[in-house]
Write a protein that holds these residues in place. Sequence first.
Motif, mmCIF file in Angstrom:
data_model
loop_
_atom_site.group_PDB
_atom_site.id
_atom_site.type_symbol
_atom_site.label_atom_id
_atom_site.label_comp_id
_atom_site.label_asym_id
_atom_site.label_seq_id
_atom_site.Cartn_x
_atom_site.Cartn_y
_atom_site.Cartn_z
ATOM 1 N N ASP A 1 0.639 -1.208 0.115
ATOM 2 C CA ASP A 1 -0.051 -0.062 -0.028
ATOM 3 C C ASP A 1 0.822 1.334 -0.126
ATOM 4 O OD1 ASP A 1 -2.067 1.483 0.047
ATOM 5 O OD2 ASP A 1 -2.777 0.910 2.195
ATOM 6 N N ALA A 2 0.272 2.288 -0.581
ATOM 7 C CA ALA A 2 1.081 3.747 -0.639
ATOM 8 C C ALA A 2 2.527 3.448 -1.407
ATOM 9 C CB ALA A 2 1.195 4.210 0.715
ATOM 10 N N GLY A 3 2.693 2.823 -1.994
ATOM 11 C CA GLY A 3 3.846 2.561 -2.778
ATOM 12 C C GLY A 3 4.927 1.663 -2.081
ATOM 13 N N TRP A 4 4.553 0.996 -0.986
ATOM 14 C CA TRP A 4 5.316 0.213 -0.016
ATOM 15 C C TRP A 4 4.983 -1.274 0.110
ATOM 16 C CZ3 TRP A 4 9.908 2.044 2.372
ATOM 17 C CH2 TRP A 4 10.382 3.289 2.386
ATOM 18 N N ASP A 5 5.858 -1.941 0.492
ATOM 19 C CA ASP A 5 5.655 -3.534 0.661
ATOM 20 C C ASP A 5 6.084 -3.594 1.928
ATOM 21 O OD1 ASP A 5 5.850 -6.286 0.689
ATOM 22 O OD2 ASP A 5 5.741 -6.487 -1.197
ATOM 23 N N LEU A 6 5.228 -3.924 3.208
ATOM 24 C CA LEU A 6 5.458 -4.238 4.415
ATOM 25 C C LEU A 6 5.366 -5.391 4.847
ATOM 26 C CD1 LEU A 6 4.072 -0.574 5.848
ATOM 27 C CD2 LEU A 6 6.386 -1.128 4.793
ATOM 28 N N ILE A 7 6.175 -5.991 5.455
ATOM 29 C CA ILE A 7 5.845 -7.365 6.132
ATOM 30 C C ILE A 7 6.159 -7.030 7.741
ATOM 31 C CG2 ILE A 7 5.903 -8.827 4.532
ATOM 32 C CD1 ILE A 7 8.828 -9.234 5.082
ATOM 33 N N ALA A 8 5.222 -7.580 8.435
ATOM 34 C CA ALA A 8 5.343 -7.515 10.179
ATOM 35 C C ALA A 8 5.432 -8.768 10.658
ATOM 36 C CB ALA A 8 4.187 -6.953 10.686
ATOM 37 N N PHE A 9 6.457 -8.935 11.629
ATOM 38 C CA PHE A 9 6.660 -10.458 12.202
ATOM 39 C C PHE A 9 6.359 -10.064 13.870
ATOM 40 C CE2 PHE A 9 9.432 -10.587 8.430
ATOM 41 C CZ PHE A 9 9.165 -11.866 8.007
ATOM 42 N N GLU A 10 6.337 -11.371 14.402
ATOM 43 C CA GLU A 10 6.130 -11.238 15.948
ATOM 44 C C GLU A 10 7.741 -10.873 16.511
ATOM 45 O OE1 GLU A 10 6.225 -14.880 17.932
ATOM 46 O OE2 GLU A 10 7.131 -15.881 16.472
ATOM 47 N N ASP A 11 7.796 -10.055 17.612
ATOM 48 C CA ASP A 11 8.734 -9.368 17.831
ATOM 49 C C ASP A 11 9.613 -10.260 18.846
ATOM 50 O OD1 ASP A 11 10.754 -7.525 18.310
ATOM 51 O OD2 ASP A 11 10.011 -7.130 20.418
#
Length: 276
Positions: A102-112
């Motif tokens: 989204d918004a020109g970005w590719d983001l991935i989120a992991f458990e910390d």
Amino acid sequence: MNEHQGPRPVWESGALPTERFREIPADVLAVIEARTGPVLKAEPVSGGLNSEIAARVHTSTGTVFIKGLRQDHRRVWTQKREADINPHVRDLAPALLWRAEDAGWDLIAFEDIQGRHADYAPGSPHIPLVADTMTRLSAVQAPDIALRDMPDRMKDHTDTPELFAGNTLLHTDWFPTNVLITGGRAVLVDWAWASRGAPWIDPALWVVWLVKSGHTPAQADQWAARVPAWRTAPAEGVNAFAAATVSVWEQITDGDPEPWTLDMLMAARRWAAHRG
């Protein structure tokens, strides 16, 4: 295998709200907050990460680790690679929580996961933990996703790339910052360079890091032998891979090398000479 220094801090105590996240673009922050709720603080994470954004993000409900690249970045494919692999390595890696394009970005989120980077020096208590994790990984079959084969990756560095073929899932990037020691185990992060190949290849790549960290080639081989796949590896294949690894590091150090890459080249040469 490239080092990455990462962005400078994105949050400082007492900063004005408009300044607190000046290193995370406002549009990226909006994408994150749509999934996490209001962000209270973001801490940059540096070292061994090939990401434009790499931060530990604190919210009212917990903490997540975010990696991001612009969608037009030449390595944006690594985001999909990590997302696709994660379901197959849940007991070896932090769990993927979500992915956003989204918004020109590719983001991935992991458990910390809180942990220390692995120490490969002689006598380090981390080494047997890494060997145990490598043993478990060597039993994982490569999933049916887009992965490069090791024969293809190494074809420019050997006359016998077919010796590296196999259907095992390989991490291939054993930079110490990609191995977190936590809770008495080694957890693997940054799966961007995961590949398909013979099950003894990860131990072979690790051997060079061990030599670079102060082990003799014989000692490094002994640690690799903690992994069953190494004990049954064909000598012809390992020897060919040792020689090919020298060629890889010669290519990496050609031009304007960093000191650590020259150390890796020297370690690869020592190991190849030991293998004969």
